[in-house]
Every structure is written in structure tokens, then in C-alpha cells.
Design a protein around this motif. Sequence first.
Motif: not given
Length: 122
Positions: A81-91, A106-122
Amino acid sequence: QVHVVESGGGLVQAGGSLRLSCAASGRTFRRYAMGWFRQAPGKEREFAAAINWTGGLTYYADSVKGRFTISRDNDKNTVYLQMNSLKPEDTAVYYCAAANRPSRLESEYDYWGQGTQVTVSS
């Protein structure tokens, strides 16, 4: 069965870019559609982007369309997932998930990862 692990999150200034990766195990990875979801503090998890098994079809939430790009490399068992022009609300915590078909639900997805944190500062 597919096991997925996200990486690439971090802290970035508004207007910056990040690329998330989702590495999947299992020989059947290429049979699955993949999606990215995100959950901001105090909010429910929401759909961000999805891609079909060939990579030829992609879907985006209106909030990220034109700024985010989902792609996959089936030889590497990885979706990006390439994320450009990030905004604080993308946090948010960004999750990768696998499904039999691409979906915004969400209900269509069977397998999930643990997640990764993205923080966008203003």
C-alpha cells in the motif's frame, strides 16, 4: 490458509509518503484477494483498499482515492500500500487481510494480520 504480517508503518509528516508491505505465507496466496483496512483511535475499523488475485482490479475508499495505491507481487507473496500526500486523519493502525474475493466488507476477509501503526503529524 494464509498468514499475513504487515510492516512499513511509522511516523511521517503531513504531505509525506509511506509504503506498507504485507508478507503472506502459503502457496495459495495468489488465489486470494487482498485488502487493507485501518482503525483510527476511538473509531471503528474501515476499508481502505482492495485488490483482486491477479492485481488487475483495485478498489479504494473515497477518502484515500488518488493518494493511495494498492499493488501485489505474487512471486514474492506480498501486497503493498503506497500512501502519498498523507494527512493527519490517515493516522491509524493499518491491517492487511485476505479474502476469496475483493470486498469493502470486513466480514468477507478470513485472515488478518496484527496491524502496523501509521502516524501522520501536522
